[in-house]
Design a protein around this motif. Structure first.
Motif, short mmCIF file in Angstrom:
data_model
loop_
_atom_site.label_atom_id
_atom_site.label_comp_id
_atom_site.label_asym_id
_atom_site.label_seq_id
_atom_site.Cartn_x
_atom_site.Cartn_y
_atom_site.Cartn_z
N ALA A 1 32.78 -4.56 99.50
CA ALA A 1 32.69 -3.49 100.51
C ALA A 1 34.03 -3.32 101.23
CB ALA A 1 31.58 -3.81 101.50
N MET A 2 34.69 -4.43 101.57
CA MET A 2 35.96 -4.33 102.27
C MET A 2 37.06 -3.81 101.34
SD MET A 2 35.06 -5.05 105.24
CE MET A 2 36.69 -4.97 105.99
N ARG A 3 36.99 -4.15 100.07
CA ARG A 3 37.99 -3.63 99.13
C ARG A 3 37.88 -2.12 98.97
NH1 ARG A 3 39.92 -6.69 93.71
NH2 ARG A 3 40.78 -8.56 94.67
N LEU A 4 36.65 -1.61 98.99
CA LEU A 4 36.43 -0.19 98.72
C LEU A 4 36.38 0.65 100.00
CD1 LEU A 4 33.62 -0.58 96.02
CD2 LEU A 4 36.00 0.08 95.61
N LEU A 5 36.53 0.01 101.17
CA LEU A 5 36.29 0.70 102.43
C LEU A 5 37.21 1.90 102.63
CD1 LEU A 5 34.68 0.75 105.05
CD2 LEU A 5 36.35 -0.84 106.04
N TYR A 6 38.46 1.79 102.23
CA TYR A 6 39.42 2.89 102.45
C TYR A 6 39.78 3.59 101.15
CZ TYR A 6 39.83 1.52 107.29
OH TYR A 6 39.55 1.26 108.60
N ILE A 7 38.93 3.47 100.15
CA ILE A 7 39.10 4.21 98.90
C ILE A 7 38.02 5.28 98.85
CG2 ILE A 7 39.17 4.08 96.39
CD1 ILE A 7 39.99 1.18 96.64
N GLU A 8 38.39 6.52 99.03
CA GLU A 8 37.39 7.59 99.13
C GLU A 8 36.98 8.13 97.77
OE1 GLU A 8 38.34 10.58 101.92
OE2 GLU A 8 38.82 9.19 103.54
N SER A 9 37.84 8.07 96.79
CA SER A 9 37.48 8.58 95.46
C SER A 9 36.81 7.47 94.66
CB SER A 9 38.73 9.08 94.74
OG SER A 9 39.68 8.03 94.63
N GLY A 10 36.17 7.87 93.56
CA GLY A 10 35.47 6.92 92.73
C GLY A 10 36.41 5.96 92.02
N VAL A 11 35.96 4.72 91.85
CA VAL A 11 36.72 3.69 91.14
C VAL A 11 35.99 3.40 89.82
CG1 VAL A 11 37.53 1.30 91.20
CG2 VAL A 11 37.56 2.68 93.29
N PRO A 12 36.69 3.39 88.69
CA PRO A 12 36.01 3.08 87.42
C PRO A 12 35.32 1.72 87.48
CG PRO A 12 38.21 3.92 87.02
CD PRO A 12 38.11 3.68 88.50
N VAL A 13 34.11 1.66 86.96
CA VAL A 13 33.36 0.40 86.94
C VAL A 13 34.14 -0.66 86.16
CG1 VAL A 13 31.26 -0.72 86.09
CG2 VAL A 13 31.12 1.49 87.25
N ALA A 14 34.89 -0.24 85.15
CA ALA A 14 35.68 -1.19 84.37
C ALA A 14 36.72 -1.89 85.26
CB ALA A 14 36.37 -0.47 83.21
N ASP A 15 37.29 -1.16 86.21
CA ASP A 15 38.24 -1.78 87.13
C ASP A 15 37.55 -2.77 88.07
OD1 ASP A 15 40.09 -0.20 85.93
OD2 ASP A 15 40.42 1.15 87.63
N VAL A 16 36.35 -2.42 88.52
CA VAL A 16 35.59 -3.33 89.39
C VAL A 16 35.23 -4.60 88.62
CG1 VAL A 16 33.51 -3.61 90.79
CG2 VAL A 16 34.70 -1.41 90.75
N ASP A 17 34.85 -4.44 87.35
CA ASP A 17 34.50 -5.60 86.52
C ASP A 17 35.69 -6.53 86.32
OD1 ASP A 17 31.95 -4.62 86.29
OD2 ASP A 17 32.25 -3.73 84.30
N ALA A 18 36.89 -5.97 86.38
CA ALA A 18 38.09 -6.79 86.17
C ALA A 18 38.42 -7.64 87.38
CB ALA A 18 39.27 -5.87 85.83
N TRP A 19 37.71 -7.45 88.51
CA TRP A 19 38.00 -8.23 89.71
C TRP A 19 37.52 -9.68 89.60
CZ3 TRP A 19 35.98 -4.17 93.80
CH2 TRP A 19 36.88 -3.09 93.84
N ILE A 20 36.63 -9.96 88.67
CA ILE A 20 36.03 -11.29 88.62
C ILE A 20 36.35 -11.97 87.29
CG2 ILE A 20 34.17 -10.86 90.25
CD1 ILE A 20 33.26 -10.83 86.66
#
Length: 559
Positions: A54-73
């Motif tokens: 939630a804190m990572r995405l708080l100031y990102i208003e446009s959509g983030v690819p799920v593939a990029d989110v999956d790469a966080w872990i």
């Protein structure tokens, strides 16, 4: 230890909160996130990984690819990662969007390779306000609860800590006494004048139906569905828990009423007015059935938002009710009935206010408690019932003295504490500030039959032991022989099990009949006992008719 139990309680509260919110329809979830305080409470209740996302995405208003989110872990954390994302989707904290228009799409919980996600725009806006304004959100930012000004506080004569404690304890004890059968405390309206003489007198709707909350929590039997009236086993166990756990249990039932009403309203069923009684608190509030029916959709989010906001408000500080929406004003009186809020009225202007009592502190996530039942310390309990919270050590630390001869002395004037002790002790005599009883085999077994466990009794005695019992370092606050004997008496209930049976004996030797009958009884799962040496066995009485056919078949040589 008790510290671990308190942490578990806070986790249970957080998970229960998320469960309630995930049951709301999507539109009402978005309405709830219109309250910045609700956004902050949901963030607190998310698992650690969810807070991070939630804190990572708080100031990102446009959509983030799920593939990029999956790469966080890392790969080994994928299971936790997937569960966390699904959790955030159910709460509508995380939504799927069209990468071109950034508008929400209906992916639901499914994921596609080209899917994009972002935070719910309403949730993101509310959380930003909280962080950017240092948790000071005014009406223009969407928060409708204002602090009383200094002049108003002086005119109101806000109650002292002792008065608040007395009010909260009196209300809560009156409710708990109802479970013990010592009184009927559901109608507390006569006490309002004592605490709020400036309150306007008028005919209002009936108060909060606490009996219905008790029935919903299975603390008392519901005769309307054929249950026996009176306290149930969970009800007896409820009496020995801390005030904080008791409050949370009743609040969960209170919130559930509004959630159920919202679901029915969302499906075209009954209105919230049909399912939830909303009280008329002020003369100038329009609460006709039509007005409430029009606001049905916002009823559950409004109530939940107020409860979440309450967990952040400072106990002992006055807050206005005039700026609250209609449905939230109703909640103020309901919570005052439970002792969570202290109602106030400005005698000059007629404005309404409420003061959170110390029962409300930390309900959504809780403050750290340094309680340790084994050492007999409990920094957030007062007078044996848990009316203090956090690190506050005001008040009396304990009131019970247990002697090695099983005699119990309780230095208390509280009727609740006396009634709780009567659950598992034999009352001998009572003085104005002293209860004397005896822990006996009969009293302990009677408590067991009501659903109270031996460890609950021992824990209660330790948590509420008198300070004089804790002076010697290393000495237990309750004598070990008393604790051990309570456990031994409890085990008596497990020594013998009773079952209606039929005994078979006098089998002929050398024929193998006993072995065949025993095998047949085992196959039918009705064998209760057997003595192969003396050729005897017992079967359940309901299987006797079936065994007659077995004997007949053996004699006929069919088996």
């Amino acid at each position: 230890g008790a510290r671990g139990a308190q942490v578990s309680l806070r986790h249970a509260m957080a998970f229960a909160l998320l469960g309630f919110l995930s049951g709301l329809p999507p539109r009402q979830m978005d309405t709830l996130y219109g309250s910045p305080w609700a956004c902050l409470a949901v963030l607190r209740a998310l698992p650690p990984l969810g807070k991070h996302y939630a804190m990572r995405l708080l100031y990102i208003e446009s959509g983030v690819p799920v593939a990029d989110v999956d790469a966080w872990i890392k790969p080994e954390g994928e299971a936790v990662h997937r569960a966390c994302l699904a959790h955030m989707r159910r709460l509508r904290v995380l939504v799927s969007v069209d990468p071109a228009s950034n508008e929400e799409t209906s992916h639901g919980n499914s994921q596609t390779q080209d899917e994009h996600v972002r935070l719910n725009s309403t949730f993101r806006s509310g959380l930003r306000q909280m962080l950017e304004r240092s948790f000071r959100v005014d009406e223009s930012a969407g928060d409708c609860t204002d602090d009383a000004s200094t002049d108003e506080v002086q005119a109101l004569k806000v109650p002292t800590r002792d008065t608040l404690d007395s009010f909260a304890k009196g209300r809560w004890e009156a409710l708990v006494l109802t479970l013990t059968g010592a009184s009927d405390a559901f109608d507390l309206s006569s006490r309002d004048a004592e605490y709020d003489p400036g309150k306007k007198k008028k005919n209002v709707a009936a108060g909060l139906d606490v009996a219905a909350l008790f029935r919903a929590a299975k603390l008392i039997g519901d005769s309307s569905v054929g249950e026996e009236e009176g306290v149930t086993e969970p009800g007896f166990r409820f009496l020995l828990t801390t005030a904080r756990e008791q409050i949370w249990l009743l609040l969960t039932q209170y919130i559930t009423r509004f959630i159920d009403a919202a679901r029915r309203a969302g499906s075209g069923g009954a209105t919230a007015r049909d399912s939830v009684e909303v009280l008329d608190l002020e003369d100038d509030v329009d609460q006709t059935p039509n007005a409430l029916a029009d606001g049905t959709e916002n009823l559950a989010p409004g109530v939940i938002a107020f409860l979440l906001r309450l967990t952040f408000q400072e106990p002992g500080k006055a807050y206005r009710t005039d700026t609250l929406p209609t449905e939230q004003r109703a909640v103020v009186q309901d919570l005052a009935h439970l002792g969570l809020l202290f109602p106030l009225t400005n005698q000059k202007t007629g404005q309404g206010f409420y003061v959170p009592t110390y029962l409300t502190a930390g309900l959504s996530s809780g403050s750290e408690s340094t309680a340790d039942a084994d050492n007999g310390t409990d920094n957030w309990t007062e007078n044996g019932t848990g009316y203090g919270v956090g690190n506050d050590t005001r008040g009396h630390e304990g009131h019970i003295v247990v002697e090695t001869n099983y005699r119990v002395y309780a230095y208390t004037t509280s009727p609740v504490e006396v009634e709780i002790l009567r659950l598992f002790t034999r009352p001998d005599y009572r003085l104005p500030n002293l209860y004397v009883g005896m822990v006996t085999r009969e009293s302990v077994l009677a408590a067991m039959s009501g659903g109270i466990g031996a460890e609950q009794i021992v824990k209660y005695l330790r948590q509420h032991a008198h300070p004089q019992c804790r002076k010697v370092q290393g000495n237990p606050p309750v004598p070990l022989n008393v604790c051990d004997q309570i456990r031994l008496w409890a085990r008596e209930r497990n020594r013998v099990t009773h079952a209606d049976a039929v005994l078979y004996c006098d089998f002929p030797t050398g024929t193998g009949m006993f072995e065949k009958v025993s095998l047949a009884a085992q196959q039918r799962q009705i064998l209760l006992w057997e003595d192969r040496k003396n050729l005897r066995l017992a079967v359940a009485q309901e299987g006797h008719e079936d065994m007659k056919h077995v004997f007949a078949a053996i004699r006929a040589g069919e088996t």
